[in-house]
Design an enzyme around this catalytic site. Structure first.
Site, mmCIF file in Angstrom:
data_model
loop_
_atom_site.group_PDB
_atom_site.id
_atom_site.type_symbol
_atom_site.label_atom_id
_atom_site.label_comp_id
_atom_site.label_asym_id
_atom_site.label_seq_id
_atom_site.Cartn_x
_atom_site.Cartn_y
_atom_site.Cartn_z
ATOM 1 N N HIS A 220 0.857 -1.195 0.000
ATOM 2 C CA HIS A 220 0.000 0.000 0.000
ATOM 3 C C HIS A 220 0.895 1.248 0.000
ATOM 4 C CE1 HIS A 220 -2.870 3.038 1.222
ATOM 5 N NE2 HIS A 220 -3.834 2.206 0.856
ATOM 6 N N GLU B 165 -3.900 2.284 -7.408
ATOM 7 C CA GLU B 165 -4.284 3.320 -6.446
ATOM 8 C C GLU B 165 -3.248 4.450 -6.437
ATOM 9 O OE1 GLU B 165 -6.512 2.727 -2.476
ATOM 10 O OE2 GLU B 165 -4.401 2.479 -2.042
HETATM 11 P P1 PGA Z 1 -9.685 6.032 0.554
HETATM 12 O O1 PGA Z 1 -8.496 4.996 0.805
HETATM 13 O O2 PGA Z 1 -10.863 5.257 0.077
HETATM 14 O O3 PGA Z 1 -9.921 6.672 1.898
HETATM 15 O O4 PGA Z 1 -9.225 6.996 -0.472
HETATM 16 C C1 PGA Z 1 -8.296 3.942 -0.068
HETATM 17 C C2 PGA Z 1 -7.056 3.186 0.292
HETATM 18 O O5 PGA Z 1 -6.069 3.814 0.711
HETATM 19 O O6 PGA Z 1 -7.031 1.943 0.169
#
Ligand code: PGA
Length: 225
Positions: A97, A146
């Site tokens: 992440h 992401e």
């Molecule tokens: P968020 O986080 O939905 O608060 O943007 C997503 C993540 O970091 O997995």
């Protein structure tokens, strides 16, 4: 055929055991199981075992995921949680992440070692990447796209443009086709925008951070999914 989707709730470093159990109690009042939707709850380590018991007691069919895994085996590695320990609690694990890369110095090398550990114990890795270079070139991975700039900040949502996500992922699909990846999108997913991300051909699911902390909001996301 309806597409099978994965909805991952990443609670990050939020919720005590008591708060986690209350969340589940509230959520289960509203939620009805759907064949094509798999829910993966990723609470902090401390809440995994109690949540697992309740999920089993109530036969909810919700999956659990860890937010990290040690790159080391069990042994003299103070503070670590190994794959061997996690395998009795979870089906999935988030790896790489952007917050781990940013705050805990997680490198690509570490990500690879963690993927190996997860696989060794039959835990499915969900590998989070912000760009193509970060993608480990392995077969059949679940890749969560992401971009850090899309992650909500203090409750303010700033999602990617779904069209740009579609373009990026179809390009990645072409480049990675042989490796057969599954793509998820994460970053500011909420009840208003979830359907626009799931409508993208390449997207097989979403990760929800902030908006998953409230059981009602998460229920609404599932309803719109
Ligand atoms: P968020 O986080 O939905 O608060 O943007 C997503 C993540 O970091 O997995």
């Amino acid at each position: 055929m309806e597409k099978k989707i994965l909805i991952v709730a990443n609670w990050k470093a939020n919720k005590t055991v008591e708060e986690s159990l209350n969340w589940l109690k509230e959520f289960k009042k509203r939620w009805r199981r759907r064949k094509n939707v798999e829910i993966v709850l990723c609470p902090p380590y401390t809440a995994l075992s109690p949540l697992r018991s309740e999920i089993r007691n109530w036969k909810l069919g919700i999956r659990l995921g860890a937010q990290d895994i040690s790159p080391f085996p069990s042994g003299a590695y103070t503070g670590e949680v190994s794959g061997e320990m996690l395998k009795e609690l979870v089906d999935y694990v988030l790896i790489g992440h952007s917050e781990r890369r940013k705050y805990f110095g997680e490198t690509e090398e570490m990500v690879k070692r963690k993927i190996k550990r997860a696989k060794e114990f039959g835990i499915k890795p969900i590998v989070c990447v912000a760009n193509f270079a970060q993608i480990p070139k392995e077969k059949n991975l679940i890749l969560m796209y992401e971009p850090p700039s899309a992650i909500s900040k203090e409750g303010v949502y700033r999602p990617c443009d779904p069209e740009k996500v579609a373009q990026t992922l179809s390009l990645w699909r072409k480049k990675l086709n042989r490796l057969n990846p599954l793509f998820l999108y994460g970053g500011s997913v909420n009840r208003e925008n979830v359907s626009s991300f799931l409508a993208i051909r390449e997207v097989s699911g979403v990760a929800v951070g902030h908006a998953s902390l409230d059981p009602e909001e998460f229920f609404q996301i599932l309803k719109n999914a």
